[in-house]
Every structure is written in C-alpha cells, then in structure tokens.
Motif scaffolding. Structure first.
Motif, PDB file in Angstrom:
ATOM      1  N   ASP A 231       0.776   3.886  -2.966  1.00  0.00           N
ATOM      2  CA  ASP A 231       0.378   5.256  -2.660  1.00  0.00           C
ATOM      3  C   ASP A 231       1.454   6.258  -3.076  1.00  0.00           C
ATOM      4  OD1 ASP A 231      -1.316   7.272  -0.973  1.00  0.00           O
ATOM      5  OD2 ASP A 231       0.709   7.434  -0.126  1.00  0.00           O
ATOM      6  N   HIS A 232       2.671   6.009  -2.663  1.00  0.00           N
ATOM      7  CA  HIS A 232       3.744   6.977  -2.895  1.00  0.00           C
ATOM      8  C   HIS A 232       4.158   7.049  -4.364  1.00  0.00           C
ATOM      9  CE1 HIS A 232       3.730   7.245   1.345  1.00  0.00           C
ATOM     10  NE2 HIS A 232       4.996   7.526   1.539  1.00  0.00           N
TER      11      HIS A 232
ATOM     12  N   ALA B 101      -8.361   5.124   1.020  1.00  0.00           N
ATOM     13  CA  ALA B 101      -7.053   5.786   1.004  1.00  0.00           C
ATOM     14  C   ALA B 101      -6.109   5.275   2.097  1.00  0.00           C
ATOM     15  CB  ALA B 101      -7.228   7.297   1.164  1.00  0.00           C
TER      16      ALA B 101
ATOM     17  N   TRP C 237      -4.457   0.019  -6.078  1.00  0.00           N
ATOM     18  CA  TRP C 237      -5.421  -0.398  -5.057  1.00  0.00           C
ATOM     19  C   TRP C 237      -6.845  -0.189  -5.551  1.00  0.00           C
ATOM     20  CZ3 TRP C 237      -5.574  -3.445  -1.129  1.00  0.00           C
ATOM     21  CH2 TRP C 237      -6.502  -3.289  -0.104  1.00  0.00           C
TER      22      TRP C 237
ATOM     23  N   GLN D  27      -3.836   4.903  -8.004  1.00  0.00           N
ATOM     24  CA  GLN D  27      -3.237   3.758  -7.318  1.00  0.00           C
ATOM     25  C   GLN D  27      -3.807   2.454  -7.868  1.00  0.00           C
ATOM     26  OE1 GLN D  27      -3.392   3.981  -3.031  1.00  0.00           O
ATOM     27  NE2 GLN D  27      -3.152   6.198  -3.083  1.00  0.00           N
TER      28      GLN D  27
ATOM     29  N   THR E 132      -3.432   3.390   4.161  1.00  0.00           N
ATOM     30  CA  THR E 132      -2.233   2.600   3.835  1.00  0.00           C
ATOM     31  C   THR E 132      -1.737   1.797   5.026  1.00  0.00           C
ATOM     32  OG1 THR E 132      -0.710   4.383   4.435  1.00  0.00           O
ATOM     33  CG2 THR E 132      -1.462   4.304   2.124  1.00  0.00           C
TER      34      THR E 132
ATOM     35  N   ARG F 241       0.836  -1.214   0.000  1.00  0.00           N
ATOM     36  CA  ARG F 241       0.000   0.000   0.000  1.00  0.00           C
ATOM     37  C   ARG F 241       0.863   1.253   0.000  1.00  0.00           C
ATOM     38  NH1 ARG F 241      -3.089   1.659  -1.724  1.00  0.00           N
ATOM     39  NH2 ARG F 241      -4.247   2.920  -0.226  1.00  0.00           N
TER      40      ARG F 241
ATOM     41  N   ASP G 171       1.448   8.672  -6.445  1.00  0.00           N
ATOM     42  CA  ASP G 171       1.439  10.116  -6.198  1.00  0.00           C
ATOM     43  C   ASP G 171       2.485  10.831  -7.046  1.00  0.00           C
ATOM     44  OD1 ASP G 171       0.659  12.549  -4.708  1.00  0.00           O
ATOM     45  OD2 ASP G 171       2.658  12.367  -3.830  1.00  0.00           O
TER      46      ASP G 171
END
Length: 178
Positions: free
Chosen positions: A62-63, A90, A74, A72, A92, A58, A66
């Motif tokens: 996420d990173h 959202a 996900w 993502q 993580t 996650r 971004d």
C-alpha cells in the motif's frame, strides 16, 4: 527469494538492504511452518503468524505503491482474489478486530508469493529513487509533513516489528506443541 544486485547509489543500497532483510526474515519465519502454527494465537485476541505476514506485506504494498504512483500488487497481481479474504480490497489490516485477524487463513506458499511480489515491486521502485526524491513531501496530514525518506523508513520499521512478532508467535506455537 533470489538475491538482489546491490545498487551503487548509497541510499538505494541502504534501503534495498533494509527491505531485503524484511523479506529474508519472513522467509525464515515461513520455512517449514505448519498450518496450525500459521493460525496459532497465544490468546483469543492475539495476532497469528499468517495475519502478521499478510499485514506487513499489505502495508508495504500500500505505502510503496502510493509513493511510486503505481497500482498495488494486491490487485494488479491478482493476490486479492487468490487470498479471497472477506475484506474491502483496500484493507491493509490496520485496526483489525480479533475476528478479522482470525479470518486471514493462508498457507505459507501464498503468503510467501505475495510478499515476494511486493518485495520485487519495492526494489524496482527503490532503484528509481534519487537522493532528492527522499526529501519530497508525500503526506501533509502530519506535522511535520512526511517525506518519502521518512515514509520508507517508517515502512521498514513497521515491517521489521511485525516479522519479529511473527517469529515470536511461531516460537510460542512450537513450544505449545502446535
């Protein structure tokens, strides 16, 4: 997991290798693991192998999404629905309580599938990164501001720590006869 071609640009090759080590290590941790070992907790507040693997995937998802400016995996890959966790989409795992850690129940195939999807997105993004991109500031909330290069190295460091923790917890579970 299939081997990725080695990029010819040194920084891309180095980052691709680092992220590949994470994926390979996760695959080794998950190989042949039982549901009991995935959920094992050495004490009531410890993280499980399942939570550690989910969390590291996650955070990477996420990173990297971004900084890449992409959705993502996900959500785009339907993994949030496949996992069916009782968290905000959202989430993580950062700052999870022991009860939230316990809520991450997933089998090895699901964890591996999500990680592989994230890893594929990460390596695809890395192939587009130039040396100049690594100097781009991606987060001004820190002093000094965080560059893309620092963010990517931070994700590698965090993920390697978590996969090491997952391997350790798996070993504890094996020693405990779980």
């Amino acid at each position: 997991m299939t081997a990725q071609p080695t990029p010819s640009v040194p920084h891309v090759a180095l980052l691709t290798d680092a992220f590949g080590r994470i994926a390979g290590s996760v695959h080794r941790v998950l190989r042949g693991i039982t549901p009991g070992r995935l959920a094992y907790r050495p004490d009531p507040e410890a993280n499980t192998v399942a939570w550690l693997v989910w969390h590291l995937a996650r955070v990477q998802d996420d990173h990297v999404a971004d900084v890449a400016g992409t959705e993502q995996r996900w959500t785009a890959g339907g993994w949030a629905d496949k996992f069916g966790l009782p968290f905000d989409v959202a989430d993580t795992g950062y700052g999870h309580t022991p009860e939230q850690v316990a809520a991450v129940r997933a089998d090895a195939d699901l964890l591996r599938g999500y990680l592989d999807d994230v890893h594929a997105a990460t390596t695809a993004y890395l192939a587009t990164v130039t040396a100049e991109d690594l100097e781009r500031v991606v987060d001004t909330s820190w002093d000094p501001p965080v560059t893309l290069g620092v963010r990517l190295v931070s994700v590698v460091g965090d993920d390697l720590q978590h996969v090491g923790q997952a391997a350790y917890v798996r070993g504890l579970a094996e020693r405990a006869g779980v």
